[in-house]
Design an enzyme around this catalytic site. Structure first.
Site, PDB file in Angstrom:
ATOM      1  N   GLU A  26      -3.712   9.898   0.780  1.00 47.60           N
ATOM      2  CA  GLU A  26      -3.138   9.351   2.020  1.00 47.60           C
ATOM      3  C   GLU A  26      -3.989   9.701   3.234  1.00 47.60           C
ATOM      4  O   GLU A  26      -4.879  10.560   3.159  1.00 47.60           O
ATOM      5  CB  GLU A  26      -1.712   9.870   2.220  1.00 47.60           C
ATOM      6  CG  GLU A  26      -1.629  11.369   2.453  1.00 47.60           C
ATOM      7  CD  GLU A  26      -0.378  11.780   3.227  1.00 47.60           C
ATOM      8  OE1 GLU A  26      -0.198  11.293   4.356  1.00 47.60           O
ATOM      9  OE2 GLU A  26       0.384  12.608   2.696  1.00 47.60           O
ATOM     10  N   VAL A 107       3.117   8.958   2.858  1.00 50.93           N
ATOM     11  CA  VAL A 107       3.336   8.876   1.407  1.00 50.93           C
ATOM     12  C   VAL A 107       3.908   7.510   1.042  1.00 50.93           C
ATOM     13  O   VAL A 107       3.423   6.838   0.119  1.00 50.93           O
ATOM     14  CB  VAL A 107       4.261  10.022   0.925  1.00 50.93           C
ATOM     15  CG1 VAL A 107       4.735   9.787  -0.500  1.00 50.93           C
ATOM     16  CG2 VAL A 107       3.529  11.363   1.044  1.00 50.93           C
ATOM     17  N   ASP A 139      18.060  11.590   9.787  1.00 46.36           N
ATOM     18  CA  ASP A 139      16.606  11.574   9.581  1.00 46.36           C
ATOM     19  C   ASP A 139      16.280  11.911   8.127  1.00 46.36           C
ATOM     20  O   ASP A 139      16.230  13.072   7.731  1.00 46.36           O
ATOM     21  CB  ASP A 139      15.924  12.560  10.545  1.00 46.36           C
ATOM     22  CG  ASP A 139      14.402  12.433  10.513  1.00 46.36           C
ATOM     23  OD1 ASP A 139      13.870  11.740   9.622  1.00 46.36           O
ATOM     24  OD2 ASP A 139      13.753  13.035  11.381  1.00 46.36           O
ATOM     25  N   LYS A 160       8.312  20.527   2.294  1.00 48.14           N
ATOM     26  CA  LYS A 160       8.220  21.675   3.198  1.00 48.14           C
ATOM     27  C   LYS A 160       9.575  22.271   3.482  1.00 48.14           C
ATOM     28  O   LYS A 160      10.557  21.558   3.620  1.00 48.14           O
ATOM     29  CB  LYS A 160       7.610  21.241   4.523  1.00 48.14           C
ATOM     30  CG  LYS A 160       6.175  20.904   4.396  1.00 48.14           C
ATOM     31  CD  LYS A 160       5.611  20.600   5.759  1.00 48.14           C
ATOM     32  CE  LYS A 160       4.415  19.747   5.568  1.00 48.14           C
ATOM     33  NZ  LYS A 160       4.785  18.404   5.094  1.00 48.14           N
TER      34      LYS A 160
HETATM   35  N1  PSU Z   1       2.721  16.719   4.440  1.00 55.15           N
HETATM   36  C1  PSU Z   1       1.686  17.324   5.096  1.00 55.15           C
HETATM   37  N2  PSU Z   1       1.165  16.731   6.160  1.00 55.15           N
HETATM   38  C2  PSU Z   1       1.601  15.516   6.587  1.00 55.15           C
HETATM   39  C3  PSU Z   1       2.679  14.872   5.883  1.00 55.15           C
HETATM   40  C4  PSU Z   1       3.202  15.522   4.832  1.00 55.15           C
HETATM   41  O1  PSU Z   1       1.255  18.392   4.727  1.00 55.15           O
HETATM   42  O2  PSU Z   1       1.053  15.002   7.549  1.00 55.15           O
HETATM   43  C5  PSU Z   1       3.086  13.474   6.275  1.00 55.15           C
HETATM   44  C6  PSU Z   1       3.049  12.604   5.008  1.00 55.15           C
HETATM   45  O3  PSU Z   1       2.260  11.464   5.288  1.00 55.15           O
HETATM   46  C7  PSU Z   1       4.489  12.229   4.770  1.00 55.15           C
HETATM   47  C8  PSU Z   1       4.991  12.188   6.193  1.00 55.15           C
HETATM   48  O4  PSU Z   1       4.629  11.012   4.099  1.00 55.15           O
HETATM   49  O5  PSU Z   1       4.392  13.340   6.782  1.00 55.15           O
HETATM   50  C9  PSU Z   1       6.480  12.216   6.286  1.00 55.15           C
HETATM   51  O6  PSU Z   1       6.838  11.861   7.585  1.00 55.15           O
HETATM   52  P1  PSU Z   1       8.356  11.481   7.943  1.00 55.15           P
HETATM   53  O7  PSU Z   1       9.131  12.750   7.739  1.00 55.15           O
HETATM   54  O8  PSU Z   1       8.289  11.036   9.385  1.00 55.15           O
HETATM   55  O9  PSU Z   1       8.756  10.372   7.009  1.00 55.15           O
HETATM   56 MN    MN Z   2      11.841  10.850   9.708  1.00 57.60          MN
END
Ligand code: PSU
Ligand code: MN
Length: 304
Positions: A26, A107, A139, A160
């Protein structure tokens, strides 16, 4: 299946044409997940690791109205330093392409693009999930639903601990996504090897993970698999060290009114500062480890 909005690098095109193993990577981790220049250095190191492990890397991003499957050195440099790159999930992919803007794929968006390109395995750091307080904020990352719809096996170091991990596992179960821990029974928590929660499934052998991927396809089940690979021991930040920093970063985000797409990048940036850079070192180590495992799974898939 060449779609006219896909641009392949020659190396990726050749690997796919010859049915050699390919691992998708990604780009949001480059633009929104790590600071410059470590973002570009890491992206290159991850690509090299995939090659060393016997597969072809395909880093995915949107530029000039096209989906790029594999980036040139110049593309990667430009992406790693650009300031106005969009963070693209399923909802944003088409508008970004149609407008000709530059976008980094999360992702969810990387899974969609990998599938369009005929790539079945994807390595990243951590997936998005259910945020704490989701019962009021709603969220929940689109990554979770994508895993239930798009047939790509995603290798991550779990999710995480800035997220609500029990709720994340519940939603994955509801959506019918296999969550497979590797080498241990517990679901890993990104910077820490264990979340304290049991993973629903454990498979230690890449060939078995590949066989499970093929079996889902044979059954006609849509969606992929989440392979949860714990961070290497030497790079781990123990839970008791990282959790207080996470609490502090979350409190700052709440005070600053950070919401939606900004939440994950904000927290990652704060944790980088609060841990004196250790969170970034751990992030780099786990992505490299995930790249190796993904290459092994891609190899097993290609030799079946
Ligand atoms: N994990 C990381 N760094 C990141 C992300 C995940 O260590 O930058 C990114 C990935 O691209 C994941 C996104 O798909 O954060 C999720 O964002 P959201 O919670 O806004 O969907
Ligand atoms: Mn989100």
């Amino acid at each position: 299946m060449t779609k006219d909005f896909l641009t392949f690098t020659p190396a990726v095109a050749a690997a796919l044409a010859e049915a050699r193993p390919v691992v998708a990577l990604e780009s949001t981790i480059i633009t929104h997940g790590m600071p410059y220049p470590q973002n570009i250095e890491t992206a290159r190191a991850v690509e090299a690791e995939v090659r060393r492990a016997g597969a072809e890397p395909a880093t995915i991003a949107i530029m000039g109205g096209r989906i790029h499957i594999g980036l040139t050195d110049a593309d990667l440099d430009a992406l790693g330093q650009a300031r106005d790159v969009l963070k693209l999930s399923r909802a944003d992919l088409a508008t970004c392409l149609a407008s000709g803007r530059t976008g980094a794929t999360t992702v969810a968006a990387t899974m969609i693009c990998a599938h369009l390109a005929g790539i079945e395995v994807f390595a990243t750091g951590g997936i998005g999930g259910v945020h704490r307080g989701a019962e009021t904020s709603f969220d929940i990352s689109a990554d979770l639903r994508e895993l239930s719809e798009t047939p790509v096996t995603v290798v991550a170091a779990g999710a995480k601990a800035i997220l609500d991990l029990p709720k994340t596992l519940e939603v994955l179960e509801t959506l019918g996504v296999p969550v497979i821990a590797v080498g241990q029974d517990d679901f890993p928590a990104f910077w820490s090897r264990s979340s304290g929660l049991a993973a629903p499934i454990r498979l230690d052998d890449p060939a078995r993970i590949a066989a499970a991927h093929r079996m889902r396809r044979a059954l006609g089940l849509p969606g992929g698999q989440l392979v949860a690979n714990p961070i290497p021991e030497a790079a781990e930040i123990p839970r008791e060290v990282i959790v207080p920093h996470i609490e502090a970063a979350l409190a700052e985000a709440a005070r600053a009114g950070i919401a939606a797409k900004e939440v994950t990048p904000f927290l990652l940036d704060r944790l980088f500062t609060l841990t004196g850079g250790r969170s970034l070192d751990a992030n780099i180590a786990l992505v490299l480890s995930n790249a190796r495992l993904a290459a092994g799974i891609a190899q097993a898939l290609s030799t079946a």
